[in-house]
Write a protein that holds these residues in place. Structure first.
Motif, PDB file in Angstrom:
ATOM      1  N   ASP A  80     -59.780  55.150  83.890  1.00 25.41           N
ATOM      2  CA  ASP A  80     -59.209  55.943  84.968  1.00 25.41           C
ATOM      3  C   ASP A  80     -59.489  57.423  84.703  1.00 25.41           C
ATOM      4  N   PRO A  81     -59.235  58.306  85.681  1.00 26.75           N
ATOM      5  CA  PRO A  81     -59.535  59.724  85.485  1.00 26.75           C
ATOM      6  C   PRO A  81     -58.833  60.360  84.282  1.00 26.75           C
ATOM      7  N   GLY A  82     -57.661  59.850  83.905  1.00 24.03           N
ATOM      8  CA  GLY A  82     -56.947  60.400  82.762  1.00 24.03           C
ATOM      9  C   GLY A  82     -57.403  59.841  81.431  1.00 24.03           C
ATOM     10  N   GLY A  83     -58.235  58.805  81.463  1.00 20.95           N
ATOM     11  CA  GLY A  83     -58.812  58.242  80.262  1.00 20.95           C
ATOM     12  C   GLY A  83     -57.913  57.318  79.461  1.00 20.95           C
ATOM     13  N   THR A  84     -56.794  56.875  80.043  1.00 21.61           N
ATOM     14  CA  THR A  84     -55.892  56.001  79.289  1.00 21.61           C
ATOM     15  C   THR A  84     -55.783  54.591  79.840  1.00 21.61           C
ATOM     16  N   VAL A  85     -56.296  54.347  81.041  1.00 22.34           N
ATOM     17  CA  VAL A  85     -56.203  53.018  81.639  1.00 22.34           C
ATOM     18  C   VAL A  85     -57.605  52.419  81.731  1.00 22.34           C
ATOM     19  N   ALA A  86     -57.843  51.385  80.930  1.00 23.76           N
ATOM     20  CA  ALA A  86     -59.117  50.660  81.004  1.00 23.76           C
ATOM     21  C   ALA A  86     -58.999  49.631  82.122  1.00 23.76           C
ATOM     22  N   ILE A  87     -59.919  49.705  83.057  1.00 25.03           N
ATOM     23  CA  ILE A  87     -59.910  48.795  84.204  1.00 25.03           C
ATOM     24  C   ILE A  87     -61.116  47.882  84.069  1.00 25.03           C
ATOM     25  N   GLU A  88     -60.859  46.580  84.099  1.00 23.94           N
ATOM     26  CA  GLU A  88     -61.918  45.577  83.948  1.00 23.94           C
ATOM     27  C   GLU A  88     -62.060  44.794  85.240  1.00 23.94           C
ATOM     28  N   PHE A  89     -63.309  44.558  85.616  1.00 22.46           N
ATOM     29  CA  PHE A  89     -63.623  43.679  86.734  1.00 22.46           C
ATOM     30  C   PHE A  89     -64.503  42.567  86.186  1.00 22.46           C
ATOM     31  N   MET A  90     -64.144  41.310  86.486  1.00 26.28           N
ATOM     32  CA  MET A  90     -64.900  40.173  85.960  1.00 26.28           C
ATOM     33  C   MET A  90     -65.029  39.112  87.041  1.00 26.28           C
ATOM     34  N   THR A  91     -66.132  38.378  86.999  1.00 24.18           N
ATOM     35  CA  THR A  91     -66.373  37.356  88.017  1.00 24.18           C
ATOM     36  C   THR A  91     -66.002  35.954  87.560  1.00 24.18           C
ATOM     37  N   VAL A  92     -65.737  35.777  86.277  1.00 22.13           N
ATOM     38  CA  VAL A  92     -65.377  34.472  85.718  1.00 22.13           C
ATOM     39  C   VAL A  92     -64.192  34.673  84.784  1.00 22.13           C
ATOM     40  N   ARG A  93     -63.211  33.791  84.867  1.00 24.44           N
ATOM     41  CA  ARG A  93     -62.070  33.862  83.940  1.00 24.44           C
ATOM     42  C   ARG A  93     -62.550  33.667  82.515  1.00 24.44           C
ATOM     43  N   TYR A  94     -61.810  34.237  81.598  1.00 26.54           N
ATOM     44  CA  TYR A  94     -62.123  34.051  80.184  1.00 26.54           C
ATOM     45  C   TYR A  94     -62.081  32.569  79.846  1.00 26.54           C
ATOM     46  N   GLY A  95     -63.021  32.164  79.015  1.00 25.39           N
ATOM     47  CA  GLY A  95     -63.070  30.791  78.533  1.00 25.39           C
ATOM     48  C   GLY A  95     -62.854  30.752  77.052  1.00 25.39           C
TER      49      GLY A  95
END
Length: 136
Positions: A113-128
């Motif tokens: 995010d702009p403040g550098g503290t929130v990592a935003i993840e986008f994924m197309t497959v759930r973790y296995g």
């Protein structure tokens, strides 16, 4: 008793900027103010309530939010990331900058995010299975 996640609170440096950033990447509805929070509503009804007034700026810990998206949504989000010249990574530890991952046969990307503290993840497959991540 079944459980349904309703909302989470994420502390950040600028709640309006972080909420707007996330909504823009997802091409979602505009964030709304609710009490002291600025909320982004997800498609499955979970609210992400951003808050910048409860924790001193120097004491904000890193947060992580992840979204399961379709291939088409990933393409659109990734296009917005590149058009904004945002830094992005293939991994949550920011070791593979400028790459996406292909774990479990899908695609994934991380941005801050702009403040550098929130990592935003986008994924197309759930973790296995971690032993079968299929990382390229």
């Amino acid at each position: 008793m079944p459980n349904t996640l309703d909302h989470v609170i994420v502390h950040c440096h600028d709640q309006k900027a972080t909420a707007a950033f996330l909504s823009d990447l997802m091409d979602g509805p505009a964030p709304t103010d609710w009490g002291p929070f600025t909320q982004v509503q997800t498609a499955n009804g979970v609210g992400i309530d951003f808050l910048d007034s409860a924790v001193e700026p120097g004491a904000i810990n890193g947060s992580h939010v992840a979204f399961l998206v379709t291939d088409e949504e990933f393409d659109a989000i990734f296009d917005r990331i590149r058009k904004q010249s945002l830094r992005y990574w293939a991994d949550p530890f920011h070791q593979r900058e400028g790459e996406i991952n292909h774990r479990w046969g899908g695609r994934g990307v991380y941005v801050l995010d702009p403040g550098g503290t929130v990592a935003i993840e986008f994924m197309t497959v759930r973790y296995g299975d971690p032993e079968d991540a299929g990382e390229e």
